[in-house]
Design a protein around this motif. Structure first.
Motif, short mmCIF file in Angstrom:
data_model
loop_
_atom_site.label_atom_id
_atom_site.label_comp_id
_atom_site.label_asym_id
_atom_site.label_seq_id
_atom_site.Cartn_x
_atom_site.Cartn_y
_atom_site.Cartn_z
N MET A 1 0.86 -1.12 0.22
CA MET A 1 0.02 0.09 0.04
C MET A 1 0.76 1.23 0.11
SD MET A 1 -3.17 -0.97 2.49
CE MET A 1 -3.88 -2.57 2.49
N LEU A 2 0.61 2.16 -0.74
CA LEU A 2 1.17 3.54 -0.81
C LEU A 2 0.44 4.50 0.09
CD1 LEU A 2 1.31 3.94 -4.69
CD2 LEU A 2 3.03 3.13 -3.27
N ILE A 3 1.31 5.27 1.20
CA ILE A 3 0.79 6.13 1.95
C ILE A 3 1.43 7.47 2.02
CG2 ILE A 3 0.86 6.83 4.65
CD1 ILE A 3 0.44 3.62 4.99
N GLN A 4 0.62 8.49 1.77
CA GLN A 4 1.18 9.77 2.07
C GLN A 4 0.27 10.89 2.11
OE1 GLN A 4 1.81 9.56 -2.54
NE2 GLN A 4 -0.21 10.67 -2.94
N PRO A 5 0.83 11.97 2.54
CA PRO A 5 -0.16 13.30 3.24
C PRO A 5 -1.23 13.22 2.03
CG PRO A 5 2.16 13.74 3.30
CD PRO A 5 2.11 12.58 2.40
N LEU A 6 -2.21 13.45 2.66
CA LEU A 6 -3.75 13.63 1.81
C LEU A 6 -3.76 14.86 1.08
CD1 LEU A 6 -6.29 11.81 1.88
CD2 LEU A 6 -7.28 13.63 3.34
N ALA A 7 -4.17 14.58 -0.09
CA ALA A 7 -4.17 15.75 -1.05
C ALA A 7 -5.38 16.40 -1.18
CB ALA A 7 -3.62 15.37 -2.71
N HIS A 8 -5.63 17.63 -1.83
CA HIS A 8 -6.91 18.16 -1.60
C HIS A 8 -8.08 17.45 -2.48
CE1 HIS A 8 -9.91 21.38 -3.03
NE2 HIS A 8 -9.57 22.09 -1.91
N ALA A 9 -7.65 17.07 -3.71
CA ALA A 9 -8.76 16.14 -4.54
C ALA A 9 -8.84 14.76 -3.68
CB ALA A 9 -7.91 15.73 -5.89
N GLU A 10 -7.99 14.24 -2.95
CA GLU A 10 -8.39 13.01 -2.19
C GLU A 10 -9.23 13.72 -0.98
OE1 GLU A 10 -4.33 10.77 -2.84
OE2 GLU A 10 -4.42 12.17 -1.15
N ALA A 11 -9.29 14.62 -0.47
CA ALA A 11 -10.00 15.09 0.58
C ALA A 11 -11.42 15.33 0.13
CB ALA A 11 -9.59 16.50 1.21
N GLU A 12 -11.34 15.79 -1.19
CA GLU A 12 -12.83 16.09 -1.77
C GLU A 12 -13.51 14.79 -1.81
OE1 GLU A 12 -11.85 18.35 -5.22
OE2 GLU A 12 -12.34 20.41 -3.99
N SER A 45 -3.39 9.79 2.96
CA SER A 45 -4.24 8.66 2.16
C SER A 45 -3.53 7.33 1.95
CB SER A 45 -4.16 9.38 0.55
OG SER A 45 -2.72 9.25 0.04
N VAL A 46 -4.38 6.29 1.81
CA VAL A 46 -3.68 4.76 1.74
C VAL A 46 -4.42 4.60 0.23
CG1 VAL A 46 -3.64 2.57 2.60
CG2 VAL A 46 -3.82 4.51 4.39
N LYS A 47 -3.29 4.24 -0.57
CA LYS A 47 -3.54 3.69 -1.81
C LYS A 47 -3.34 2.41 -2.21
CE LYS A 47 -3.47 8.54 -3.65
NZ LYS A 47 -2.90 9.31 -4.56
N THR A 48 -3.82 1.70 -3.18
CA THR A 48 -3.25 0.28 -3.57
C THR A 48 -1.83 0.56 -4.38
OG1 THR A 48 -4.23 0.50 -5.86
CG2 THR A 48 -5.54 -0.77 -4.02
N ALA A 49 -0.95 -0.32 -4.07
CA ALA A 49 0.51 0.10 -4.68
C ALA A 49 0.57 -0.25 -6.08
CB ALA A 49 1.41 -1.42 -3.95
N ASP A 50 -0.39 -1.14 -6.51
CA ASP A 50 -0.50 -1.27 -8.22
C ASP A 50 -1.19 -0.17 -8.95
OD1 ASP A 50 -2.84 -1.93 -7.34
OD2 ASP A 50 -3.15 -3.85 -8.31
N GLU A 51 -2.11 0.21 -8.61
CA GLU A 51 -3.10 1.15 -9.28
C GLU A 51 -3.12 2.49 -8.82
OE1 GLU A 51 -6.77 -0.34 -10.94
OE2 GLU A 51 -5.84 -2.18 -11.41
N GLY A 52 -2.78 2.71 -7.51
CA GLY A 52 -2.74 4.04 -6.91
C GLY A 52 -4.26 4.20 -6.49
N ARG A 96 -10.75 -6.55 4.35
CA ARG A 96 -9.63 -5.99 3.86
C ARG A 96 -9.00 -4.98 5.28
NH1 ARG A 96 -9.97 -3.85 -1.99
NH2 ARG A 96 -11.19 -5.58 -2.86
N GLY A 97 -9.95 -5.08 6.29
CA GLY A 97 -9.60 -4.08 7.37
C GLY A 97 -8.11 -4.48 8.01
N SER A 98 -7.72 -5.86 8.19
CA SER A 98 -6.49 -6.27 8.74
C SER A 98 -5.34 -5.81 8.17
CB SER A 98 -6.67 -7.88 8.90
OG SER A 98 -7.24 -8.22 9.78
N ALA A 99 -5.15 -5.89 6.74
CA ALA A 99 -4.26 -5.32 5.87
C ALA A 99 -3.79 -3.71 6.07
CB ALA A 99 -4.07 -5.84 4.40
N PHE A 100 -5.23 -3.36 5.97
CA PHE A 100 -5.41 -1.65 5.80
C PHE A 100 -4.67 -1.26 7.38
CE2 PHE A 100 -7.75 2.11 6.93
CZ PHE A 100 -7.37 3.12 5.88
#
Length: 157
Positions: A1-12, A45-52, A96-100
């Motif tokens: 999983m990809l983790i990064q600070p939440l961006a404006h578009a993701e917040a929306e 934000s938490v995103k899938t590693a493959d497709e973001g 999916r909760g455990s992996a998340f």
């Protein structure tokens, strides 16, 4: 999983998520103040590693605290980071909760090195309580916040 600070578009996008039934308690209203909070650096934000693809988010620190717990003085202590997590509504209940939660925990511990993690969960959210208990969180206290009962739970690293 990809983790990064939440961006404006993701917040929306998160502000448009809608949970079913009693879980609508977790819906986030869209407003400039809310978007500002979600993008203040304490949300990730938490995103899938493959497709973001955005699958969830989490916050750290005071924004993860519930007002009733703050009023009761339950959030003190050294070496503790408060966390709050949200999984995309269409992914809830699919196992999916455990992996998340593991991804959030690994990132938080690896980045900030706390001795303990603490979270607050509404007691009606039995799925989340089961997940947290299975992950090693233990109940510390119960409190009320605006008519909803919460449990404060602690995880020791």
């Amino acid at each position: 999983m990809l983790i990064q600070p939440l961006a404006h578009a993701e917040a929306e996008q998160i502000c448009n998520w809608r949970y079913d039934g009693e879980y609508s308690f977790y819906d986030i209203a869209d407003s400039p103040g809310v978007i500002s909070e979600l993008t203040d650096g304490s949300y990730y934000s938490v995103k899938t590693a493959d497709e973001g693809e955005l699958i969830g988010f989490f916050c750290l620190g005071p924004h993860a605290q519930v007002p009733g717990g703050q009023i009761a003085g339950l959030y003190g202590g050294d070496g503790i980071i408060d966390i709050g997590i949200g999984l995309r509504p269409d992914l809830v209940g699919q196992g999916r909760g455990s992996a998340f939660l593991a991804a959030v925990t690994d990132y938080t511990v690896g980045t900030f090195r706390p001795r303990r993690l603490r979270l607050s969960v509404a007691t009606f959210n039995r799925r989340a309580i089961a997940l947290y208990t299975k992950a090693g969180y233990r109940r510390l206290a119960a409190f009320d916040s605006y008519g909803t009962e919460f449990w404060l739970m602690l995880y020791t690293i």
